[in-house]
Design a protein around this motif. Structure first.
Motif, short mmCIF file in Angstrom:
data_model
loop_
_atom_site.label_atom_id
_atom_site.label_comp_id
_atom_site.label_asym_id
_atom_site.label_seq_id
_atom_site.Cartn_x
_atom_site.Cartn_y
_atom_site.Cartn_z
N ARG A 190 -34.91 59.13 77.76
CA ARG A 190 -34.66 57.70 77.48
C ARG A 190 -34.10 57.00 78.70
NH1 ARG A 190 -31.79 59.29 72.67
NH2 ARG A 190 -33.29 59.21 70.99
N LEU A 226 -35.96 54.06 80.93
CA LEU A 226 -35.33 52.74 80.98
C LEU A 226 -34.73 52.43 82.35
CD1 LEU A 226 -33.63 52.78 77.47
CD2 LEU A 226 -35.61 51.39 78.19
N GLU A 237 -32.33 53.83 83.90
CA GLU A 237 -30.88 53.97 83.96
C GLU A 237 -30.47 55.20 84.74
OE1 GLU A 237 -30.03 53.94 79.79
OE2 GLU A 237 -30.36 51.78 79.62
N LYS A 258 -38.93 47.27 86.60
CA LYS A 258 -38.52 46.19 85.72
C LYS A 258 -38.94 44.90 86.40
CE LYS A 258 -35.80 44.70 82.27
NZ LYS A 258 -36.00 43.29 82.42
N PHE A 296 -41.36 45.78 81.46
CA PHE A 296 -41.40 47.04 82.19
C PHE A 296 -42.86 47.24 82.57
CE2 PHE A 296 -37.33 47.76 80.22
CZ PHE A 296 -36.65 48.57 81.12
N GLU A 327 -40.18 43.88 77.30
CA GLU A 327 -38.94 44.64 77.42
C GLU A 327 -38.34 45.02 76.07
OE1 GLU A 327 -34.47 44.40 79.39
OE2 GLU A 327 -35.73 42.61 79.41
N ARG A 328 -38.26 44.09 75.14
CA ARG A 328 -37.62 44.38 73.85
C ARG A 328 -38.40 45.45 73.08
NH1 ARG A 328 -35.58 39.71 70.44
NH2 ARG A 328 -33.58 40.42 71.19
N TYR A 335 -40.48 47.63 74.29
CA TYR A 335 -40.41 48.88 75.07
C TYR A 335 -39.09 49.58 74.80
CZ TYR A 335 -40.49 51.79 79.34
OH TYR A 335 -40.47 52.83 80.24
N ARG A 336 -37.97 48.84 74.88
CA ARG A 336 -36.66 49.43 74.62
C ARG A 336 -36.58 49.98 73.19
NH1 ARG A 336 -32.74 48.97 78.25
NH2 ARG A 336 -33.05 47.49 79.96
N ASP A 337 -37.12 49.23 72.23
CA ASP A 337 -37.08 49.67 70.84
C ASP A 337 -37.81 51.00 70.66
OD1 ASP A 337 -35.60 47.47 70.11
OD2 ASP A 337 -37.26 46.41 69.13
N ILE A 366 -38.53 53.27 72.97
CA ILE A 366 -37.84 54.33 73.74
C ILE A 366 -36.58 54.79 73.01
CG2 ILE A 366 -36.65 54.89 75.89
CD1 ILE A 366 -39.75 54.57 76.15
N MET A 367 -35.87 53.84 72.44
CA MET A 367 -34.62 54.17 71.74
C MET A 367 -34.87 54.64 70.30
SD MET A 367 -32.51 53.84 74.11
CE MET A 367 -30.98 54.10 73.23
#
Length: 136
Positions: A54, A58, A60, A92, A97, A125-126, A128-130, A132-133
């Motif tokens: 993750r 992302l 990070e 990014k 992404f 982005e939103r 993608y993050r959803d 991935i998380m």
């Protein structure tokens, strides 16, 4: 805009693996078609994306690859990056992404192989993050 999901797919050698699927198309199926014997880093499906993966997806944390921003998506079934890996550049870009510059590389060939006609893919982005998380 493309949509990323994780789905169970079959490959030539493996009955069922969890894969990166982009707008309904399995990347593993495309790699199989091109003759690569690799498995996705999210292969087991029990935990679609582990904490380290993750963070890497992302941006990070950095992946083990030397080049910043480059992420291994597929590896040799043994898991050793030196045996073979398909990596992608993840950046990014505003509220997106972007996955681009797909390539195959290993520790024994002098050059990497650019995977033509694979990407770039732009994800919201939103969403993608959803995915991935695991909150979608």
């Amino acid at each position: 805009m493309k949509v990323l999901t994780f789905e169970k797919v079959s490959s030539k050698r493996y009955a069922e693996l969890m894969d990166f699927v982009i707008s309904g198309k399995s990347i593993l199926a495309e790699l199989d078609r091109r003759g690569y014997d690799l498995v996705p880093r999210v292969r087991d499906g029990l935990v679609p994306v582990d904490q380290t993966t993750r963070a890497i997806l992302l941006l990070e944390e950095d992946d083990e690859l030397q080049e910043e921003g480059r992420v291994a998506l597929y590896t040799c079934p043994c898991g050793d990056y030196g045996c073979g890996v398909v990596s992608v550049m993840i950046k990014k870009d505003g509220r997106h992404f972007v996955w681009s510059e797909f390539r195959y590389e290993n520790d024994y060939d002098d050059e990497h192989t650019t995977l033509e006609k694979l990407g770039p893919f732009r994800f919201d982005e939103r969403a993608y993050r959803d995915i991935i998380m695991g909150t979608n």
